[in-house]
Design a protein around this motif. Structure first.
Motif, PDB file in Angstrom:
ATOM      1  N   ILE A 183      45.116  59.586  61.880  1.00 32.97           N
ATOM      2  CA  ILE A 183      46.078  58.659  62.483  1.00 32.97           C
ATOM      3  C   ILE A 183      47.484  58.966  61.982  1.00 32.97           C
ATOM      4  O   ILE A 183      48.449  59.048  62.755  1.00 32.97           O
ATOM      5  CB  ILE A 183      45.695  57.201  62.172  1.00 32.97           C
ATOM      6  N   GLY A 184      47.615  59.117  60.655  1.00 34.28           N
ATOM      7  CA  GLY A 184      48.927  59.395  60.087  1.00 34.28           C
ATOM      8  C   GLY A 184      49.496  60.724  60.554  1.00 34.28           C
ATOM      9  O   GLY A 184      50.695  60.827  60.880  1.00 34.28           O
ATOM     10  N   PHE A 216      53.634  63.358  66.609  1.00 33.03           N
ATOM     11  CA  PHE A 216      53.998  62.928  67.954  1.00 33.03           C
ATOM     12  C   PHE A 216      55.150  61.919  67.935  1.00 33.03           C
ATOM     13  O   PHE A 216      55.329  61.171  68.889  1.00 33.03           O
ATOM     14  CB  PHE A 216      52.779  62.304  68.647  1.00 33.03           C
ATOM     15  N   ARG A 217      55.942  61.911  66.861  1.00 24.07           N
ATOM     16  CA  ARG A 217      57.003  60.905  66.738  1.00 24.07           C
ATOM     17  C   ARG A 217      58.106  61.104  67.784  1.00 24.07           C
ATOM     18  O   ARG A 217      58.889  60.199  68.032  1.00 24.07           O
ATOM     19  CB  ARG A 217      57.607  60.944  65.333  1.00 24.07           C
ATOM     20  N   GLY A 218      58.176  62.274  68.412  1.00 21.03           N
ATOM     21  CA  GLY A 218      59.192  62.514  69.432  1.00 21.03           C
ATOM     22  C   GLY A 218      58.738  62.173  70.836  1.00 21.03           C
ATOM     23  O   GLY A 218      59.419  62.530  71.803  1.00 21.03           O
ATOM     24  N   VAL A 219      57.605  61.480  70.983  1.00 21.65           N
ATOM     25  CA  VAL A 219      57.099  61.154  72.314  1.00 21.65           C
ATOM     26  C   VAL A 219      58.064  60.178  72.999  1.00 21.65           C
ATOM     27  O   VAL A 219      58.603  59.275  72.361  1.00 21.65           O
ATOM     28  CB  VAL A 219      55.678  60.543  72.209  1.00 21.65           C
ATOM     29  N   SER A 274      54.149  55.253  72.256  1.00 18.25           N
ATOM     30  CA  SER A 274      54.294  55.261  70.805  1.00 18.25           C
ATOM     31  C   SER A 274      53.382  56.318  70.201  1.00 18.25           C
ATOM     32  O   SER A 274      52.246  56.512  70.657  1.00 18.25           O
ATOM     33  CB  SER A 274      53.963  53.876  70.226  1.00 18.25           C
ATOM     34  N   SER A 275      53.885  57.006  69.182  1.00 17.03           N
ATOM     35  CA  SER A 275      53.069  58.025  68.524  1.00 17.03           C
ATOM     36  C   SER A 275      51.859  57.404  67.841  1.00 17.03           C
ATOM     37  O   SER A 275      50.812  58.045  67.697  1.00 17.03           O
ATOM     38  CB  SER A 275      53.920  58.785  67.510  1.00 17.03           C
ATOM     39  N   TRP A 276      52.000  56.134  67.400  1.00 18.97           N
ATOM     40  CA  TRP A 276      50.858  55.464  66.771  1.00 18.97           C
ATOM     41  C   TRP A 276      49.744  55.231  67.780  1.00 18.97           C
ATOM     42  O   TRP A 276      48.567  55.222  67.417  1.00 18.97           O
ATOM     43  CB  TRP A 276      51.306  54.142  66.157  1.00 18.97           C
ATOM     44  N   GLN A 277      50.108  55.033  69.037  1.00 20.37           N
ATOM     45  CA  GLN A 277      49.083  54.888  70.072  1.00 20.37           C
ATOM     46  C   GLN A 277      48.238  56.154  70.169  1.00 20.37           C
ATOM     47  O   GLN A 277      47.007  56.082  70.254  1.00 20.37           O
ATOM     48  CB  GLN A 277      49.740  54.605  71.429  1.00 20.37           C
ATOM     49  N   PHE A 278      48.895  57.295  70.148  1.00 19.13           N
ATOM     50  CA  PHE A 278      48.178  58.568  70.229  1.00 19.13           C
ATOM     51  C   PHE A 278      47.214  58.709  69.059  1.00 19.13           C
ATOM     52  O   PHE A 278      46.063  59.132  69.221  1.00 19.13           O
ATOM     53  CB  PHE A 278      49.181  59.729  70.243  1.00 19.13           C
ATOM     54  N   ALA A 315      43.090  58.604  69.317  1.00 19.73           N
ATOM     55  CA  ALA A 315      42.361  59.800  68.892  1.00 19.73           C
ATOM     56  C   ALA A 315      41.236  59.433  67.936  1.00 19.73           C
ATOM     57  O   ALA A 315      40.122  59.978  68.022  1.00 19.73           O
ATOM     58  CB  ALA A 315      43.319  60.794  68.229  1.00 19.73           C
ATOM     59  N   VAL A 316      41.488  58.500  67.016  1.00 21.83           N
ATOM     60  CA  VAL A 316      40.452  58.083  66.069  1.00 21.83           C
ATOM     61  C   VAL A 316      39.385  57.243  66.764  1.00 21.83           C
ATOM     62  O   VAL A 316      38.198  57.330  66.433  1.00 21.83           O
ATOM     63  CB  VAL A 316      41.089  57.314  64.889  1.00 21.83           C
ATOM     64  N   VAL A 317      39.778  56.424  67.745  1.00 24.73           N
ATOM     65  CA  VAL A 317      38.782  55.655  68.508  1.00 24.73           C
ATOM     66  C   VAL A 317      37.825  56.602  69.225  1.00 24.73           C
ATOM     67  O   VAL A 317      36.593  56.406  69.207  1.00 24.73           O
ATOM     68  CB  VAL A 317      39.478  54.714  69.514  1.00 24.73           C
ATOM     69  N   ALA A 318      38.372  57.651  69.840  1.00 27.42           N
ATOM     70  CA  ALA A 318      37.514  58.645  70.497  1.00 27.42           C
ATOM     71  C   ALA A 318      36.651  59.374  69.476  1.00 27.42           C
ATOM     72  O   ALA A 318      35.491  59.715  69.746  1.00 27.42           O
ATOM     73  CB  ALA A 318      38.377  59.648  71.265  1.00 27.42           C
ATOM     74  N   LEU A 319      37.210  59.584  68.289  1.00 30.22           N
ATOM     75  CA  LEU A 319      36.470  60.231  67.202  1.00 30.22           C
ATOM     76  C   LEU A 319      35.285  59.377  66.767  1.00 30.22           C
ATOM     77  O   LEU A 319      34.156  59.866  66.613  1.00 30.22           O
ATOM     78  CB  LEU A 319      37.416  60.462  66.037  1.00 30.22           C
ATOM     79  N   LEU A 320      35.526  58.091  66.564  1.00 26.84           N
ATOM     80  CA  LEU A 320      34.449  57.179  66.163  1.00 26.84           C
ATOM     81  C   LEU A 320      33.416  57.034  67.279  1.00 26.84           C
ATOM     82  O   LEU A 320      32.226  56.825  67.005  1.00 26.84           O
ATOM     83  CB  LEU A 320      35.036  55.811  65.796  1.00 26.84           C
ATOM     84  N   HIS A 321      33.858  57.136  68.517  1.00 23.13           N
ATOM     85  CA  HIS A 321      32.933  57.152  69.658  1.00 23.13           C
ATOM     86  C   HIS A 321      31.925  58.289  69.496  1.00 23.13           C
ATOM     87  O   HIS A 321      30.711  58.104  69.662  1.00 23.13           O
ATOM     88  CB  HIS A 321      33.758  57.313  70.936  1.00 23.13           C
TER      89      HIS A 321
END
Length: 326
Positions: free
Chosen positions: A148-149, A155-158, A163-167, A171-177
């Motif tokens: 996440i970090g 992705f802070r320039g998105v 928001s880069s935090w959304q990305f 990504a971690v939600v898909a990972l835990l999936h």
């Protein structure tokens, strides 16, 4: 352009269908833990072939099982394999035993005809197993937080309002999936085929996590570039464009890995087969989640958080209403 985002409910339904059986298995049957996690003893024996290999293998397994039973030690698993030196190796898993019982078993096996020699003996305390479990869970948690970090920083320039935090979070939600799918799959295999959770399984889970997040970042990076390239397009259209541009690369990369793992699962030994199949299934699910779960989830979050415009009556309409009432 493939319009995958418009069918996100279908992809989410497919994910639920794939996840639910495994989650139910985890609740009902849990995981079949190996001695590395619950403690126990692992012994390896060998015997020279002096007769038909199949007969020698079965007679050796029966002799080992009988001797363990006579000494009062239950056998959890008793496997055999034939090596190139025309020796049969027996791998025996059992609960922890006292040193006296272990010496008695070795003595009686040496007296067997033909003699069955001990090659190795390993005993793992249950406390060590609990420590391994704790460290494995800690590794997954630390890896998720670090991902996440890292993604949030990269992705802070998105472009706004994304928001880069959304990305990073998606990504971690898909990972835990993917992790929950692997756990459920292994729980089913443990119940029906006797697969045990070993350190190799933890290695497979962490490998799938790395492969899955790598695939997701490839799609997200193209999405970030296209958000800058098409500022006037909707997030949904940009997401469709990005997935269309990267789907062939993701599928081709995964297919080459899956072919190698398939060969390993079919031609490898019995001890490495659970590890290879777990990687095979996990990487296939990771590829699916990167395309059909991660990006649609991000698109759903982005479109759902947009504030809806409230419709107020215009001042002109209010004046006309008052005049008509007079």
């Amino acid at each position: 352009m493939v319009k995958l985002m418009e069918r996100k409910k279908i992809w989410f339904l497919v994910s639920a269908i794939l996840l639910v059986p495994g989650i139910i298995s985890l609740i009902v049957w849990k995981l079949h833990l190996g001695i590395e996690f619950k403690g126990g003893s692992l012994s390896e024996y060998s015997v020279k072939l002096s007769e038909n290999s199949q007969t020698a293998e079965s007679s050796g397994k029966e002799a080992i099982a009988q001797i363990y039973k006579d000494v009062g030690v239950a056998i959890v698993q008793n496997d055999a394999s034939l090596n190139a030196d025309k020796e049969i190796h027996y791998f025996v898993k059992s609960p922890s035993m006292a040193e006296g019982k272990h010496r008695d078993i070795v003595r009686r096996l040496n007296e067997h005809t033909p003699p069955i020699q001990e090659l190795s003996f390993e005993s793992i305390d249950p406390q060590v197993g609990s420590d391994v479990t704790r460290k494995a869970l800690l590794a997954i948690v630390v890896a998720s937080i670090a991902i996440i970090g890292y993604i949030a920083l990269s992705f802070r320039g998105v472009p706004k309002p994304a928001s880069s935090w959304q990305f990073g979070i998606i990504a971690v939600v898909a990972l835990l999936h993917d992790v929950f799918f692997i756990l459920g799959f292994y729980s089913l295999m443990g119940h029906f085929l006797g697969w045990e959770v070993t350190t190799e399984f933890v290695t497979a889970v962490l490998t799938v996590m790395g492969f899955s997040v790598h695939d997701t970042i490839v799609v997200f990076d193209r999405l970030r570039e296209n958000l800058k390239r098409y500022p006037s397009d909707s997030f949904t259209d940009v997401a469709n464009i990005s997935v269309t541009q990267t789907i062939s690369r993701s599928l081709n990369t995964s297919l080459t890995v899956l072919l190698v793992l398939l060969a390993l699962a079919l031609l490898g030994g019995t001890h490495i087969r659970p590890f290879a199949i777990t990687l095979l299934v996990g990487i296939a699910m990771g590829t699916y989640s990167s395309i059909f779960v991660a990006t649609p989830l991000l698109e759903w979050w982005q479109t759902a958080r947009k504030p809806k415009r409230l419709k107020f009556p215009s001042l002109r309409g209010m004046k006309m209403t008052k005049q008509s009432s007079h």
